[in-house]
Design a protein around this motif. Structure first.
Motif, PDB file in Angstrom:
ATOM      1  N   GLN A 196       2.123 -15.800 -16.698  1.00  0.00           N
ATOM      2  CA  GLN A 196       3.986 -14.924 -17.330  1.00  0.00           C
ATOM      3  C   GLN A 196       4.543 -15.268 -16.836  1.00  0.00           C
ATOM      4  N   PHE A 197       4.396 -16.292 -14.989  1.00  0.00           N
ATOM      5  CA  PHE A 197       5.637 -15.945 -14.193  1.00  0.00           C
ATOM      6  C   PHE A 197       6.198 -17.803 -14.396  1.00  0.00           C
ATOM      7  N   LEU A 198       5.148 -18.253 -14.516  1.00  0.00           N
ATOM      8  CA  LEU A 198       5.136 -20.011 -14.380  1.00  0.00           C
ATOM      9  C   LEU A 198       6.018 -20.678 -15.972  1.00  0.00           C
ATOM     10  N   SER A 199       5.485 -19.540 -17.013  1.00  0.00           N
ATOM     11  CA  SER A 199       6.554 -19.617 -18.175  1.00  0.00           C
ATOM     12  C   SER A 199       6.975 -18.742 -18.566  1.00  0.00           C
ATOM     13  N   HIS A 200       7.927 -17.797 -18.146  1.00  0.00           N
ATOM     14  CA  HIS A 200       8.959 -17.431 -17.945  1.00  0.00           C
ATOM     15  C   HIS A 200      10.728 -18.124 -17.848  1.00  0.00           C
TER      16      HIS A 200
END
Length: 271
Positions: free
Chosen positions: A225-229
């Motif tokens: 969720q972090f890397l794709s934001h």
């Protein structure tokens, strides 16, 4: 259901409920150092809550990146590691886990005290309070810890006592979407687990940088969720830490955690 399983229920599913709580508690007036509704020096704990937390957590300084800091956490030796989640009498205890992003932030601050020395620091989503404690240990002039769970606030006071520190101010109000406070540094770990919450954080942090020139450090072990934001493209990698074996086992095999500096290229734009 053992707490180990419950922990994954929190991390992978029910934490959406926690994210909704952050979104629903809209920020009100500006939470400045002397104007926020918080616990301060000399705040006493409810004796019943204190007794419950002391009985159902373990004091530990092992298995994570900051052995200098002693914390009350839920461990395999605690009763509620094995009990059914519904028997826990308070809100889901996110604060009772020392998450990898917070570990990395705390380690970085302890190793680099110049990052906080003489500065005002907001620890957003403070949880167990470890990063705020690291900031105090490293010479921050002012520290405000923020978590919307009042039990987390009580646990932070206990953790300050364990580390022979005067408890710092703690606010349990949702300050995301509030006016940009005048902090030198904002630190936050493990907060990008929900897209809508992440969008709100991105917007608010950018506003703090634009209005107050606040520095922002983010800790995260590389969750999807972090890397794709979209915020990921505006982060500068500061340092990466290899996680201890115990932390790896309790976080689905994640092997490292990174401290990022948030440097939005469009911070001068209207937010």
């Amino acid at each position: 259901m053992a707490f180990r399983s419950w922990k994954w229920l929190l991390l992978l599913g029910r934490q959406n409920t926690f994210a909704k709580a952050w979104r629903s508690r809209r920020g009100g007036p500006s939470l400045r150092w002397k104007r926020c509704c918080h616990w301060g020096i000399g705040k006493s704990l409810d004796p019943e809550v204190r007794a419950f937390l002391e009985e159902n957590t373990e004091v530990t300084s092992s298995g994570h990146l900051t052995p200098e800091i002693r914390l009350r956490l839920l461990t395999p030796r605690c009763r509620f590691w094995r009990e059914k989640p519904d028997l826990w009498p308070y809100g889901d205890p996110f604060w009772a886990i020392y998450w990898p992003g917070g570990q990395a932030l705390s380690r970085y601050i302890l190793d680099n005290p110049c990052v906080v020395k003489g500065r005002s620091v907001l620890d957003l989503g403070s949880g167990c309070g470890a990063t705020a404690i690291a900031a105090v240990m490293s010479g921050a002039s002012q520290v405000l810890a923020n978590d919307i769970d009042p039990i987390a606030g009580m646990a932070m006071i206990l953790n300050c006592e364990l580390n022979h520190l005067t408890p710092f101010p703690i606010t349990i109000k949702n300050i995301i979407n509030s006016e940009a406070g005048n902090w030198d540094l904002i630190v936050l770990g493990d907060m990008f687990y929900d897209e809508q919450l992440a969008d709100g954080l991105h917007h608010w942090l950018r506003k703090c940088i634009r209005i107050q020139q606040t520095e922002v450090l983010i800790g995260d072990p590389g969750r999807h969720q972090f890397l794709s934001h979209s915020i990921r493209s505006q982060l500068h990698k500061v340092i990466e830490y290899s996680l201890p074996e115990y932390t790896r086992q309790e976080n689905n095999g994640l092997t490292s955690s990174v401290v990022w500096s948030y440097q939005p290229s469009n911070s001068s734009e209207s937010c």
